[in-house]
Design a protein around this motif. Structure first.
Motif, short mmCIF file in Angstrom:
data_model
loop_
_atom_site.label_atom_id
_atom_site.label_comp_id
_atom_site.label_asym_id
_atom_site.label_seq_id
_atom_site.Cartn_x
_atom_site.Cartn_y
_atom_site.Cartn_z
N ILE A 10 29.92 15.29 44.66
CA ILE A 10 29.07 14.84 43.56
C ILE A 10 28.55 16.08 42.86
CG2 ILE A 10 27.00 13.55 42.92
CD1 ILE A 10 27.37 12.05 45.65
N THR A 20 23.84 8.06 43.57
CA THR A 20 25.22 7.98 44.05
C THR A 20 25.32 8.43 45.50
OG1 THR A 20 26.00 8.46 41.80
CG2 THR A 20 27.59 8.72 43.59
N ILE A 213 32.62 13.16 41.49
CA ILE A 213 31.70 12.32 40.71
C ILE A 213 30.92 13.24 39.78
CG2 ILE A 213 29.97 10.50 40.77
CD1 ILE A 213 32.47 9.84 42.37
N CYS A 215 28.00 13.97 37.64
CA CYS A 215 26.62 13.60 37.34
C CYS A 215 25.92 14.78 36.68
CB CYS A 215 25.88 13.17 38.60
SG CYS A 215 26.55 11.72 39.42
N ILE A 330 29.18 9.29 36.18
CA ILE A 330 28.07 8.36 36.41
C ILE A 330 26.85 8.88 35.66
CG2 ILE A 330 26.50 7.37 38.14
CD1 ILE A 330 29.24 6.24 38.50
N GLN A 349 23.54 2.33 38.52
CA GLN A 349 23.80 1.59 39.75
C GLN A 349 25.01 0.67 39.62
OE1 GLN A 349 19.86 -0.70 39.62
NE2 GLN A 349 21.19 -2.23 40.55
N ILE A 352 28.07 2.83 40.13
CA ILE A 352 28.23 3.17 41.55
C ILE A 352 28.81 1.98 42.32
CG2 ILE A 352 27.00 3.78 43.67
CD1 ILE A 352 24.91 5.17 41.84
#
Length: 508
Positions: A10, A20, A213, A215, A330, A349, A352
């Motif tokens: 992440i 996440t 991921i 972010c 995300i 959310q 996710i």
């Protein structure tokens, strides 16, 4: 033979990153070998979003978060909806509450029957048919209780300090096995297929992984910059592109709702926490300069500021893909829809949970990726349309900004929905949308949109029967509201904040 994902990386912390991490630590602990989160203390997070939608309760429940502990740690309060001031008309005020309105008349939905009544009796208040609205106006709150009563169906969300929520989830994540690596990402390493193989950090360190991921916020360092996934700009429909946020001291008991106050080139927010109030101004730089916006914000504060106003520039829209190869974005890295209806955390959310449902192996099947992108695109577009509704429908003529919003072309999906309501007051049946019949009803009616005629099926109800049934609904909801304690009294008893005292590590 399937090749399972062994390591999830992440990139970025903040609310999106730690939401996440906490979710995957809880739900994938037996499926992946390692979850790593890379973040730098030198890179600030946006951390403005302090208001949520009721869907956050699902997220917290899956993680087993104790509500009282979480609210104490984050200075949280309860939210029953949003009060809109100056939207539609300068002198207008309406409430967009959570939860449903009234009760259906057999097979006829409540709104169809009520709209027939409201067209005949314009003075009737829609808010009187929703317990959340009645309670919010009275400054009351309680969680659901009992059965076969509006009190059993109380729907609510939260206001909280987003940076403290991220810290709360970090504690949970690390306790659940997530490894945090402090460092600034300098290079995103890719192979000849365009798959990410690792992140090179300052100091020469490298973090390899299978699934990445993104972010990293507005920059979208992985999906946008490294993989070249473009951005679909929606600023022609949602022209606000800048905000300033400032916290103030709190001197009065917190109310259980967010306030959204329209001004000549956008709107302001007021979000009550236990230990402070969140305030901000959102505006279009094409219609208002920054100095004017800051002056307007600061002059409107009713309590002393706790810091200098912080600037946040943005462009509304979304990435053309949310998932590409072995990278999923995300949060802000995937797109941004302004905070008018508190949808940022909801979109995090849902992204996710959808990724967990379509969780890949190292083959990264196209069918899974395409399904994820299609569902996220649909969701972003539905939220987009709901936000445009607030700007487009109204009669304000006090500025070029509002005249532009009222005359601008709108998406065909929204135009069709508005035409259906204007014809006979019909609202399309729900198909899994985040905003449901009651949400659309509250905002369309609150903004001043009126159907030309009632639903023909509503005309078959005898006038006396309709009036009696509606009166009964109002009385039941009013009686339920009378039974509820004040919002402040409930907080003081149940989840009084520990901010300002020694904050322990959460047990969640």
């Amino acid at each position: 033979m399937s090749q399972p994902i062994r390591k999830v990386v992440i990139a970025g912390g903040g609310t999106a990153g730690w939401m996440t991490a906490a979710w995957f630590a809880k739900t994938l602990k037996s499926d992946v070998e390692e979850i790593v989160l890379v973040e730098s203390d030198d890179i600030p997070t946006v951390g403005v979003g302090e208001a949520t939608t009721p869907y956050i309760q699902v997220y917290n429940q899956v993680l087993g978060i104790d509500e009282a502990e979480f609210l104490k740690f984050t200075g949280g309060t309860y939210k029953l909806g949003i009060e809109f001031e100056g939207w539609g008309r300068e002198d207008n005020r309406y409430f967009h509450p959570f939860g449903a309105f009234g009760r259906d008349f057999g097979a006829l939905p409540f709104h169809a029957a009520w709209l027939r009544h409201a067209l005949e009796t314009p003075s009737d208040s829609l808010e009187a048919y929703n317990l959340q609205a009645v309670a919010a106006r009275a400054g009351k709150f309680m969680p659901p209780t009992g059965t076969n009563s509006p009190l059993a169906e109380i729907t609510y969300a939260y206001h909280f300090d987003a940076s403290l929520y991220a810290r709360f989830l970090r504690h949970m994540s690390e306790a659940g096995g997530v490894t945090r690596i402090e460092g600034k990402i300098e290079t995103v390493l890719t192979d000849d297929r365009g798959f990410i193989t690792g992140l090179k950090l300052n100091g020469g360190r490298q973090v390899d992984g299978d699934l990445f991921i993104d972010c990293t916020g507005f920059r979208s360092l992985l999906l946008g910059e490294a993989l070249g996934v473009g951005f679909e700009d929606w600023s022609h429909w949602l022209p606000c592109d800048c905000a300033y946020a400032v916290p103030t001291v709190t001197t009065t008991p917190p109310l259980p709702f967010t306030r959204s106050i329209a001004h000549s080139a956008g709107w302001q927010w007021r979000i009550p926490l236990q230990h402070r109030n969140g305030n901000g101004i959102v505006f279009s730089s094409a219609f208002m300069d920054e100095a004017t916006a800051v002056s307007h914000l600061m002059s409107s504060l009713s309590e002393p500021a706790l810091a200098e106003p912080r600037r946040i520039a943005f462009t509304t829209g979304r990435r053309k893909k949310f998932w590409h190869n072995n990278c999923v974005a995300i949060g802000l890295a995937s797109g941004f829809l302004e905070p008018l209806e508190s949808t940022s955390i909801m979109l995090i959310q849902n992204g996710i949970a959808r990724l967990q449902y379509l969780f890949p192996d190292r083959a990264f099947e196209a069918a899974d990726i395409d399904a994820y992108n299609a569902e996220m695109t649909r969701e972003y577009e539905e939220v987009r349309d709901f936000l445009i509704l607030h700007y487009h429908v109204g009669q304000r003529q006090d500025s070029d900004f509002w005249r532009y919003c009222q005359t601008m072309p709108i998406p065909e999906t929204l135009a069709a929905r508005l035409a259906l309501f204007e014809s006979r007051g019909r609202i399309p049946p729900e198909r899994g949308e985040q905003f449901r019949t009651g949400n659309w009803l509250a905002v369309m009616w609150g903004q001043g949109l009126r159907p030309r005629q009632a639903d023909p099926l509503a005309l078959s109800i005898p006038h006396a029967d309709l009036s009696r049934s509606l009166s009964d609904i109002r009385q039941v909801i009013a009686a339920c509201g009378d039974r509820m304690p004040s919002h402040d009294a409930f907080i003081q008893h149940y989840c009084r904040s520990t901010i300002g005292m020694k904050q322990e590590t959460p047990n969640g």
